[in-house]
Design a protein around this motif. Structure first.
Motif, mmCIF file in Angstrom:
data_model
loop_
_atom_site.group_PDB
_atom_site.id
_atom_site.type_symbol
_atom_site.label_atom_id
_atom_site.label_comp_id
_atom_site.label_asym_id
_atom_site.label_seq_id
_atom_site.Cartn_x
_atom_site.Cartn_y
_atom_site.Cartn_z
ATOM 1 N N UNK B 15 0.906 -1.179 -0.282
ATOM 2 C CA UNK B 15 -0.155 0.068 0.127
ATOM 3 C C UNK B 15 1.139 1.355 -0.055
ATOM 4 N N UNK B 16 1.911 1.453 0.453
ATOM 5 C CA UNK B 16 2.539 2.406 0.592
ATOM 6 C C UNK B 16 3.553 2.506 -0.405
ATOM 7 N N UNK B 17 4.344 2.130 -1.338
ATOM 8 C CA UNK B 17 4.742 1.715 -2.313
ATOM 9 C C UNK B 17 3.555 2.292 -3.403
ATOM 10 N N UNK B 18 2.595 1.776 -3.714
ATOM 11 C CA UNK B 18 1.570 2.157 -4.179
ATOM 12 C C UNK B 18 1.129 3.642 -5.002
ATOM 13 N N UNK B 19 0.961 4.113 -2.896
ATOM 14 C CA UNK B 19 0.802 4.617 -2.734
ATOM 15 C C UNK B 19 1.613 6.305 -2.992
ATOM 16 N N UNK B 20 3.058 5.791 -2.898
ATOM 17 C CA UNK B 20 3.899 6.781 -3.199
ATOM 18 C C UNK B 20 4.390 7.240 -4.397
ATOM 19 N N UNK B 21 3.936 6.218 -5.545
ATOM 20 C CA UNK B 21 4.626 6.452 -6.480
ATOM 21 C C UNK B 21 3.717 7.747 -7.378
ATOM 22 N N UNK B 22 1.778 7.454 -7.001
ATOM 23 C CA UNK B 22 1.357 8.451 -7.698
ATOM 24 C C UNK B 22 1.416 9.774 -6.639
ATOM 25 N N UNK B 23 1.100 10.040 -5.859
ATOM 26 C CA UNK B 23 2.259 10.560 -4.806
ATOM 27 C C UNK B 23 3.258 11.770 -5.625
ATOM 28 N N UNK B 24 3.919 11.000 -5.677
ATOM 29 C CA UNK B 24 5.146 11.892 -5.731
ATOM 30 C C UNK B 24 4.914 12.421 -7.203
ATOM 31 N N UNK B 25 4.500 11.548 -8.120
ATOM 32 C CA UNK B 25 4.213 12.303 -9.815
ATOM 33 C C UNK B 25 2.825 13.221 -9.333
ATOM 34 N N UNK B 26 2.161 13.132 -9.050
ATOM 35 C CA UNK B 26 1.769 14.950 -8.304
ATOM 36 C C UNK B 26 2.396 15.932 -8.139
ATOM 37 N N UNK B 27 3.594 15.324 -7.025
ATOM 38 C CA UNK B 27 3.449 16.653 -6.085
ATOM 39 C C UNK B 27 4.973 17.073 -7.466
ATOM 40 N N UNK B 28 5.674 16.321 -8.193
ATOM 41 C CA UNK B 28 6.779 17.015 -9.102
ATOM 42 C C UNK B 28 6.698 17.476 -9.861
ATOM 43 N N UNK B 29 5.010 16.869 -10.431
ATOM 44 C CA UNK B 29 4.558 17.835 -11.620
ATOM 45 C C UNK B 29 4.428 19.335 -12.035
ATOM 46 N N UNK B 30 4.711 19.826 -12.681
ATOM 47 C CA UNK B 30 5.061 21.610 -13.186
ATOM 48 C C UNK B 30 3.838 21.707 -13.554
ATOM 49 N N UNK B 31 2.716 22.920 -13.333
ATOM 50 C CA UNK B 31 2.249 23.206 -14.245
ATOM 51 C C UNK B 31 2.489 24.715 -15.143
ATOM 52 N N UNK B 32 2.030 24.473 -16.541
ATOM 53 C CA UNK B 32 2.370 25.590 -16.974
ATOM 54 C C UNK B 32 2.338 26.752 -16.275
ATOM 55 N N UNK B 33 3.659 27.552 -17.027
ATOM 56 C CA UNK B 33 3.366 28.880 -16.362
ATOM 57 C C UNK B 33 3.728 30.027 -17.646
ATOM 58 N N UNK B 34 3.343 30.583 -18.711
ATOM 59 C CA UNK B 34 3.542 31.907 -19.303
ATOM 60 C C UNK B 34 4.212 32.344 -19.123
ATOM 61 N N UNK B 35 5.720 32.828 -19.912
ATOM 62 C CA UNK B 35 6.338 33.907 -19.316
ATOM 63 C C UNK B 35 5.670 35.090 -19.038
ATOM 64 N N UNK B 36 6.096 35.928 -17.797
ATOM 65 C CA UNK B 36 5.412 36.839 -17.151
ATOM 66 C C UNK B 36 5.872 38.787 -18.120
#
Lengths: 277, 129
Positions: B15-36
């Protein structure tokens, strides 16, 4: 008799509870989207804001110092702890409260987002990114001030505090042990101190030539002037954490304790040099 | 370790390893931010400068120049010292020339430059961050 054996741990827990409650109060007026503006508003405009902020700041400082003292006092128990695998694991898990507590304290500096706070956030992020292989993941998990502002570190500030409380009470003592008289003493001292002494904050344009980081970070800041970020900011500060956690696995623990002492003999003068700059 | 303990341990770790993957993928994902885009509604004479939170803008004979205020050592916000015409990092005292070239200190690299152009009506600048 208020003070008995094990009192330092209980006083530390009292300080953590006061820090947590005052932190929740401060959070009602803190805005992660405008961290510095809301911090200044709390400090200078809102009624009793300076008091609540000071209570949160000083009780958090007290918690980290008391936690360090508590661990120091328990080093004498190492021969007993090292004999049982369960106790060794317990020591290692509870030992992680120290880096968690320091990170909770450190993130508080970043959240106020004055010149010192901003610099602390940027430095921590760059150091994290220098960790081989897992640096980017750690940065995303813990800091990310460059792209996310203080959003993530705000979440982590709460998370680390909760982890310290959970590990220090449920895991460590199996129940919350805190005598009422002792807690009232800690509360009265914290209230009085916070009423008199304000929590520090840089004013705009105040720290132009030199920013001094948090007191516990001054040694690392000094070392960063001379060594690479990976060595000065990642490897060197990790040494005492790993030594402390692994102490029960050494029998006798004299050699790692000597190394730990040596580390402090280097770190304290570095801190003094940084402080005197 | 008996079979019951083995399955209990394997279940917890699973369970711990199974949840770690989606957790890490979610946290590490970068949202696109257009240049200011930063619009500066001010005109500078040659040799003058303007200090903004993220950059210092100069107007030179070769055109406008926006120098980043982020130190290349550990990302501290650096300050422009008008009297010495240098940038000084308050964290670890790295120094850079007015146009962002590294002079001394632990930084070792030049400061970044942002894209900047003069507005069509010549009454300001547009800086892309």
């Amino acid at each position: 008799m208020i003070f008995r054996s094990g009192s330092i741990g209980q006083v530390a827990l009292g300080a953590l509870i006061i820090s947590g409650i005052s932190g929740i109060v401060v959070a009602y007026q803190y805005e992660a989207a405008i961290p510095f503006v809301s911090s200044v508003a709390i400090e200078a405009v809102l009624p009793f804001g300076a008091f609540w902020r000071a209570l949160h700041f000083w009780s958090s400082q007290a918690f980290v110092i008391l936690l360090g003292l508590h661990v120091w006092r328990r080093i004498g128990d190492l021969p007993r702890i090292s004999q049982s695998p369960g106790k060794r694991r317990h020591w290692a898990v509870v030992g992680t409260t120290i880096p968690f507590a320091i990170f909770a304290l450190f993130s508080g500096y970043v959240l106020r987002h004055d010149a010192t706070g901003m610099a602390a956030g940027s430095i921590a992020e760059h150091l994290m990114l220098d960790v081989p292989f897992i640096g980017n993941g750690l940065d995303c998990l813990l800091i990310s001030t460059g792209s996310e502002g203080v959003n993530r570190i705000y979440v982590v500030h709460f998370l680390m505090t909760v982890l310290c409380w959970m590990l220090g009470t449920w895991y460590h003592t199996k129940k919350v042990i805190l005598r009422g008289g002792l807690f009232l003493l800690v509360l009265a001292t914290s209230l009085l101190f916070s009423y008199i002494v304000h929590a520090p904050m840089d004013l705009p344009g105040q720290a132009v030539h030199l920013i001094k980081g948090p007191w516990f970070f001054l040694g690392v800041q000094e070392l960063l002037r001379h060594l690479t970020p990976l060595v000065a900011g990642v490897l060197f500060p990790s040494i005492p954490v790993f030594l402390l956690i692994s102490l029960p696995w050494f029998r006798p623990a004299r050699r790692p304790l000597l190394l730990l002492g040596l580390w402090f003999m280097v770190y304290i003068p570095l801190t003094l040099v940084g402080w005197l700059r | 370790m008996n079979r019951r303990q083995f399955f209990k341990g394997a279940g917890i770790w699973g369970v711990a390893l199974g949840l770690s993957y989606p957790l890490l993928k979610f946290v590490v994902a970068k949202r696109y931010r257009p240049p200011r885009k930063v619009h500066i509604r001010d005109t500078l004479e040659t040799g003058q400068f303007l200090v903004e939170p993220e950059f210092v803008l100069f107007d030179t004979l070769k055109g406008p120049l926006a120098i980043s205020r982020t130190c290349t050592h550990l990302g501290c916000r650096i300050n422009y010292q008008e009297d010495e015409k240098i940038f000084l990092c308050p964290c670890h005292q790295s120094r850079f020339s007015w146009d962002g070239r590294y002079i001394s200190g632990p930084a070792k690299r030049n400061l970044a430059r942002f894209n900047v152009k003069t507005l069509a009506d010549k009454k300001g600048y547009l800086v892309l961050l």
